[in-house]
Design an enzyme around this catalytic site. Structure first.
Site, mmCIF file in Angstrom:
data_model
loop_
_atom_site.group_PDB
_atom_site.id
_atom_site.type_symbol
_atom_site.label_atom_id
_atom_site.label_comp_id
_atom_site.label_asym_id
_atom_site.label_seq_id
_atom_site.Cartn_x
_atom_site.Cartn_y
_atom_site.Cartn_z
ATOM 1 N N LYS A 156 0.828 -1.209 0.000
ATOM 2 C CA LYS A 156 0.000 0.000 0.000
ATOM 3 C C LYS A 156 0.864 1.261 0.000
ATOM 4 C CE LYS A 156 -2.155 -1.027 3.892
ATOM 5 N NZ LYS A 156 -1.547 -2.315 4.275
ATOM 6 N N ARG B 96 -10.217 1.006 7.668
ATOM 7 C CA ARG B 96 -9.926 -0.372 8.070
ATOM 8 C C ARG B 96 -11.116 -1.031 8.736
ATOM 9 N NH1 ARG B 96 -4.065 0.339 8.377
ATOM 10 N NH2 ARG B 96 -3.123 -1.660 8.820
ATOM 11 N N ARG C 265 11.730 -6.622 5.880
ATOM 12 C CA ARG C 265 11.778 -5.254 6.397
ATOM 13 C C ARG C 265 12.198 -5.248 7.871
ATOM 14 N NH1 ARG C 265 6.495 -1.727 5.821
ATOM 15 N NH2 ARG C 265 5.904 -2.989 7.590
ATOM 16 N N ARG D 63 10.279 -0.600 12.461
ATOM 17 C CA ARG D 63 8.881 -0.653 12.904
ATOM 18 C C ARG D 63 8.710 -1.679 14.019
ATOM 19 N NH1 ARG D 63 4.488 0.089 8.239
ATOM 20 N NH2 ARG D 63 3.363 -1.260 9.694
ATOM 21 N N ARG E 119 -1.436 -8.999 12.970
ATOM 22 C CA ARG E 119 -1.862 -7.937 12.032
ATOM 23 C C ARG E 119 -2.610 -8.555 10.844
ATOM 24 N NH1 ARG E 119 3.829 -5.643 10.983
ATOM 25 N NH2 ARG E 119 2.888 -4.423 9.302
HETATM 26 P P1 AP5 Z 1 4.667 -1.545 1.971
HETATM 27 O O1 AP5 Z 1 4.530 -0.720 0.763
HETATM 28 O O2 AP5 Z 1 5.196 -0.923 3.209
HETATM 29 O O3 AP5 Z 1 3.285 -2.298 2.277
HETATM 30 P P2 AP5 Z 1 2.081 -1.839 3.184
HETATM 31 O O4 AP5 Z 1 0.875 -2.512 2.655
HETATM 32 O O5 AP5 Z 1 2.075 -0.361 3.328
HETATM 33 O O6 AP5 Z 1 2.510 -2.555 4.547
HETATM 34 P P3 AP5 Z 1 2.441 -2.020 6.028
HETATM 35 O O7 AP5 Z 1 3.293 -2.930 6.823
HETATM 36 O O8 AP5 Z 1 2.693 -0.565 6.130
HETATM 37 O O9 AP5 Z 1 0.926 -2.313 6.322
HETATM 38 P P4 AP5 Z 1 0.087 -2.208 7.603
HETATM 39 O O10 AP5 Z 1 -1.288 -2.203 7.115
HETATM 40 O O11 AP5 Z 1 0.438 -3.260 8.601
HETATM 41 O O12 AP5 Z 1 0.605 -0.853 8.277
HETATM 42 P P5 AP5 Z 1 -0.041 0.563 8.596
HETATM 43 O O13 AP5 Z 1 1.069 1.508 8.737
HETATM 44 O O14 AP5 Z 1 -1.140 0.878 7.679
HETATM 45 O O15 AP5 Z 1 5.566 -2.817 1.611
HETATM 46 C C1 AP5 Z 1 5.967 -3.731 2.617
HETATM 47 C C2 AP5 Z 1 7.440 -4.124 2.374
HETATM 48 O O16 AP5 Z 1 7.531 -4.819 1.135
HETATM 49 C C3 AP5 Z 1 8.387 -2.934 2.261
HETATM 50 O O17 AP5 Z 1 9.609 -3.278 2.812
HETATM 51 C C4 AP5 Z 1 8.492 -2.716 0.728
HETATM 52 O O18 AP5 Z 1 9.711 -2.142 0.373
HETATM 53 C C5 AP5 Z 1 8.356 -4.135 0.194
HETATM 54 N N1 AP5 Z 1 7.689 -4.205 -1.110
HETATM 55 C C6 AP5 Z 1 6.660 -3.424 -1.568
HETATM 56 N N2 AP5 Z 1 6.287 -3.812 -2.798
HETATM 57 C C7 AP5 Z 1 7.069 -4.874 -3.136
HETATM 58 C C8 AP5 Z 1 7.139 -5.713 -4.278
HETATM 59 N N3 AP5 Z 1 6.346 -5.547 -5.325
HETATM 60 N N4 AP5 Z 1 8.042 -6.722 -4.265
HETATM 61 C C9 AP5 Z 1 8.868 -6.906 -3.190
HETATM 62 N N5 AP5 Z 1 8.854 -6.135 -2.078
HETATM 63 C C10 AP5 Z 1 7.956 -5.128 -2.036
HETATM 64 O O19 AP5 Z 1 -0.692 0.310 10.032
HETATM 65 C C11 AP5 Z 1 0.120 0.020 11.154
HETATM 66 C C12 AP5 Z 1 -0.731 -0.049 12.404
HETATM 67 O O20 AP5 Z 1 -1.280 1.255 12.665
HETATM 68 C C13 AP5 Z 1 -1.949 -0.962 12.348
HETATM 69 O O21 AP5 Z 1 -1.621 -2.303 12.685
HETATM 70 C C14 AP5 Z 1 -2.862 -0.317 13.395
HETATM 71 O O22 AP5 Z 1 -2.438 -0.646 14.695
HETATM 72 C C15 AP5 Z 1 -2.612 1.161 13.169
HETATM 73 N N6 AP5 Z 1 -3.538 1.751 12.170
HETATM 74 C C16 AP5 Z 1 -3.193 2.328 10.989
HETATM 75 N N7 AP5 Z 1 -4.294 2.747 10.316
HETATM 76 C C17 AP5 Z 1 -5.349 2.421 11.097
HETATM 77 C C18 AP5 Z 1 -6.757 2.564 10.935
HETATM 78 N N8 AP5 Z 1 -7.290 3.116 9.833
HETATM 79 N N9 AP5 Z 1 -7.556 2.102 11.928
HETATM 80 C C19 AP5 Z 1 -7.045 1.549 13.053
HETATM 81 N N10 AP5 Z 1 -5.723 1.367 13.253
HETATM 82 C C20 AP5 Z 1 -4.873 1.798 12.292
HETATM 83 MG MG MG Z 2 2.278 0.991 4.912
#
Ligand code: AP5
Ligand code: MG
Length: 193
Positions: free
Chosen positions: A14, A90, A129, A135, A147
């Site tokens: 994402k 979410r 990562r 993180r 997660r």
């Molecule tokens: P990346 O692009 O970082 O993927 P992502 O989907 O953004 O993964 P996240 O780990 O950020 O998702 P998440 O949903 O757990 O985290 P969020 O911050 O939203 O890619 C992942 C890795 O793969 C990177 O190293 C990248 O370089 C690599 N990569 C990318 N594309 C690739 C490819 N094609 N091939 C190979 N490698 C690749 O949420 C974190 C926490 O915050 C949640 O758990 C929750 O506690 C809280 N939170 C956030 N939003 C909310 C909400 N709306 N409601 C409630 N709690 C929330």
């Molecule tokens: Mg992310």
């Protein structure tokens, strides 16, 4: 305005793809995860509260994230072509709130891009990562698994909300970053006139 939700499991790409969309279409990249992590770093009251949930891989309460998003929309809606929402909504309650926030600006959500990535690939990306990143929610396997479980149990139903509005677009999220962005670009094109 062009308003897009990028949706998918942890590690589905994402953040990576949202950044590319923000550049190409002049959108604000609004990542609730990034904003929460920055609040934690600055030790704000919201950050201290959110850390309890994030460190366990659980969802931060709807009221907290809704307030974050409403404020960013209010402050930035006239500065960009629109928003790419990353990691929000979410829950279905968050999706309903987002509709209200946008309609207050006489805007609407154009499309939802749902990244489809195999479980083993998610685990491999997040474990990779964890080796170099900082993180706290990547640091142990059981938090990563929690997660992903929460994504399946609580977040995935948001897909039905957008299917009912004809805004759902599945994107094959396997392959190189460039290949995936080409698929996204094709899906966005009809909405970016
Ligand atoms: P990346 O692009 O970082 O993927 P992502 O989907 O953004 O993964 P996240 O780990 O950020 O998702 P998440 O949903 O757990 O985290 P969020 O911050 O939203 O890619 C992942 C890795 O793969 C990177 O190293 C990248 O370089 C690599 N990569 C990318 N594309 C690739 C490819 N094609 N091939 C190979 N490698 C690749 O949420 C974190 C926490 O915050 C949640 O758990 C929750 O506690 C809280 N939170 C956030 N939003 C909310 C909400 N709306 N409601 C409630 N709690 C929330
Ligand atoms: Mg992310």
């Amino acid at each position: 305005m062009l308003n897009i939700v990028i949706f998918g499991a942890p590690g589905s790409g994402k953040g990576t793809q949202a950044q590319l969309m923000a550049e190409k279409y002049n959108l604000m990249h609004l990542s609730t995860g990034d904003i929460l992590r920055s609040s934690i770093e600055r030790q704000t009251p919201k950050g201290i509260e959110a850390k309890k949930y994030i460190d366990k891989g659980e969802l931060v309460p709807d009221e907290v994230v809704n307030a974050i998003v409403a404020r960013r929309i209010n402050e930035n809606h006239d500065k960009f072509n629109g928003f790419v929402f990353d990691g929000f909504p979410r829950t279905t309650a968050q999706a309903e709130e987002l509709d209200k926030m946008l309609s207050e600006k006489d805007a609407t959500l154009n499309l939802m891009l749902a990244m489809e990535v195999k479980h083993e690939e998610l685990m491999s990306r997040l474990n990779n990562r964890a080796k170099t990143g900082n993180r706290t929610d990547d640091q142990n396997l059981s938090i990563i698994e929690n997660r992903i479980t929460i994504y399946h149990e609580i977040t995935k139903p948001v897909i039905d909300f957008y299917k009912a509005q004809n805004k759902f677009n599945a994107i094959n999220g396997m392959g190189t970053i460039e290949e995936i962005f080409e698929r996204i670009d094709l899906a966005v094109k009809p909405h970016n006139l």
